[in-house]
Structures are given as structure tokens and as C-alpha cells.
Enzyme design. Structure first.
Site, short mmCIF file in Angstrom:
data_model
loop_
_atom_site.label_atom_id
_atom_site.label_comp_id
_atom_site.label_asym_id
_atom_site.label_seq_id
_atom_site.Cartn_x
_atom_site.Cartn_y
_atom_site.Cartn_z
N HIS A 1 -9.03 -3.55 -1.93
CA HIS A 1 -8.04 -2.76 -1.18
C HIS A 1 -8.47 -1.29 -1.11
O HIS A 1 -8.45 -0.67 -0.04
CB HIS A 1 -6.67 -2.91 -1.87
CG HIS A 1 -5.57 -2.12 -1.26
ND1 HIS A 1 -4.46 -2.70 -0.69
CD2 HIS A 1 -5.39 -0.78 -1.12
CE1 HIS A 1 -3.66 -1.75 -0.23
NE2 HIS A 1 -4.20 -0.57 -0.49
N GLU A 2 -8.87 -0.74 -2.25
CA GLU A 2 -9.23 0.69 -2.30
C GLU A 2 -10.55 0.95 -1.57
O GLU A 2 -10.69 1.96 -0.88
CB GLU A 2 -9.30 1.18 -3.75
CG GLU A 2 -8.01 1.04 -4.55
CD GLU A 2 -6.80 1.66 -3.89
OE1 GLU A 2 -6.94 2.61 -3.10
OE2 GLU A 2 -5.68 1.17 -4.13
N HIS B 1 -10.05 1.29 2.02
CA HIS B 1 -9.55 2.61 2.44
C HIS B 1 -10.71 3.55 2.80
O HIS B 1 -10.58 4.40 3.67
CB HIS B 1 -8.73 3.27 1.33
CG HIS B 1 -7.28 2.89 1.34
ND1 HIS B 1 -6.46 3.08 2.43
CD2 HIS B 1 -6.49 2.34 0.39
CE1 HIS B 1 -5.24 2.66 2.15
NE2 HIS B 1 -5.23 2.20 0.92
N CYS C 1 0.86 -1.19 0.00
CA CYS C 1 0.00 0.00 0.00
C CYS C 1 0.89 1.23 0.00
O CYS C 1 1.89 1.26 0.71
CB CYS C 1 -0.88 -0.02 1.25
SG CYS C 1 -1.91 1.44 1.44
ZN ZN Z 1 -3.62 1.32 -0.01
#
Ligand code: ZN
Length: 194
Positions: free
Chosen positions: A152-153, A156, A110
Site C-alpha cells: 500500500h505504502e 503511494h 487509506c
Molecule cells: Zn494510503
């Protein structure tokens, strides 16, 4: 404008991001922000960037995977990860609306956890609904590495980092990953790090 990417420990990475209305998406401020996020992602370079990573608690993601990013990877490495290039796009207010049960485990990094990677289990195949940069509804069916980046995004935006989902004992520096673990099968890595 290229923003600095905030690092783990920054409060923005632990704040749930706000959704945007179509009107807000079309505003000059947000259009400029999307442009800056795109420049910041390309400069990093990275395959995805979420607004909290530049300190903005908004549900905006930019993504792109280019062939040049993986030109030194073997065909076998890419096939195992089901990683293929995909064109640039913006995703706003995303929701995972369907998943398949299969999981895959691979090392993942990341831009906000600079210098480290971990083995992270992710769902192999997902469907995501959201809006594009014009505020129009879009649906994405993704598999393999694309599905991994999307998860993953989206994490966030929900104040979750890949290290929160990492398999126990698998977080390591990129240098040590390259030196000791890169060429081992993930099953072997997990067995040795148990
Ligand atoms: Zn990330």
C-alpha cells in the site's frame, strides 16, 4: 510537526515520488521531515504514511503497527489477516524485489481516502529492499498484513491508491462497512457485491 494529510484528488498523490541520495537522507531537512511524518502517522493514527500523503513527492515511508491498534479485534480476525504488531521503521527508495504468487483479499483503507474502505487484493508475501533513515541498505521479508501495508505504502510512491486496485463495487463508507459487511467472510462479500 503534525502535517495535514492530503486527500484523494490532491496532485501530490498522483505524482511519482523522487528517490533520495544518502547525502540527502542525512540532511537536516529530510531528518526533520521523517520526524514530522512519524508524528503525523502516530497522531492519525495510522500504520503507515508515505511522503506524498503530506504533499512531498519523495520516496519516504514510515511504518509501525502497535498491539493497541487491534486490541478490540478478535484473535480469529487477526489470524485470518496474519496481522501482528511490528516496530517503527523508516523505508526510503523501496523496491519490491521478490513476490510469491499467492494473493489475499481484505478490506483496506487509506488516510488519504478518509472515511472509505474497499476490498483490495494484495500479494501475501514479498521481499522489499531499500534504505533506512541513516541511508543504510535494508531488506524486509514480509507476510500477511505487514506485506499488505508495505504494498500500500510503496504504491503511494508510484502514484497509486488502494481504490485504484479495489475490486469492482467494493468501495464503501466505513459506517456501511461496519453495519453491513464487517462480519461476513470476504468471499461472501465479493459474491454479494459482484
Ligand atoms: Zn494510503
Amino acid at each position: 510537526m503534525i502535517y495535514p494529510i492530503v486527500q484523494v484528488g490532491h496532485p501530490a498523490l498522483r505524482t511519482a515520488a523522487c528517490t533520495l541520495s544518502k547525502e540527502e537522507i542525512l540532511s537536516t531537512n529530510i531528518q526533520t521531515l521523517i520526524e514530522s511524518m512519524t508524528q503525523t502517522m502516530h497522531a492519525a493514527p495510522g500504520v503507515g504514511l508515505a511522503a506524498p500523503q503530506i504533499g512531498e513527492s519523495l520516496q519516504i515511508i514510515v511504518m509501525e503497527d502497535r498491539a493497541e491498534y487491534t486490541q478490540n479485534a478478535s484473535a480469529e480476525f487477526l489470524a485470518e489477516r496474519e496481522r501482528k504488531p511490528f516496530p517503527f521503521h523508516v523505508l526510503i527508495n523501496p523496491k519490491i524485489i521478490a513476490t510469491k504468487s499467492q494473493m489475499r483479499e481484505f478490506f483496506e483503507g487509506c488516510l488519504s481516502v478518509e472515511g472509505f474502505v474497499s476490498v483490495v487484493p494484495r500479494i501475501l508475501e514479498i521481499t522489499v529492499a531499500g534504505l533506512n533513515e541513516k541511508g543504510m541498505p535494508i531488506t524486509i521479508e514480509a507476510r500477511g498484513w505487514y506485506a499488505r501495508i508495505l504494498q500500500h505504502e510503496i504504491d503511494h510512491l508510484n502514484k497509486t491508491l488502494c481504490i485504484d486496485r479495489a475490486k469492482k463495487n467494493t468501495t464503501m463508507t466505513i459506517d456501511n462497512y461496519l453495519h453491513y459487511w464487517k462480519d461476513l467472510a470476504i468471499s461472501e462479500v465479493c459474491k454479494r457485491l459482484e
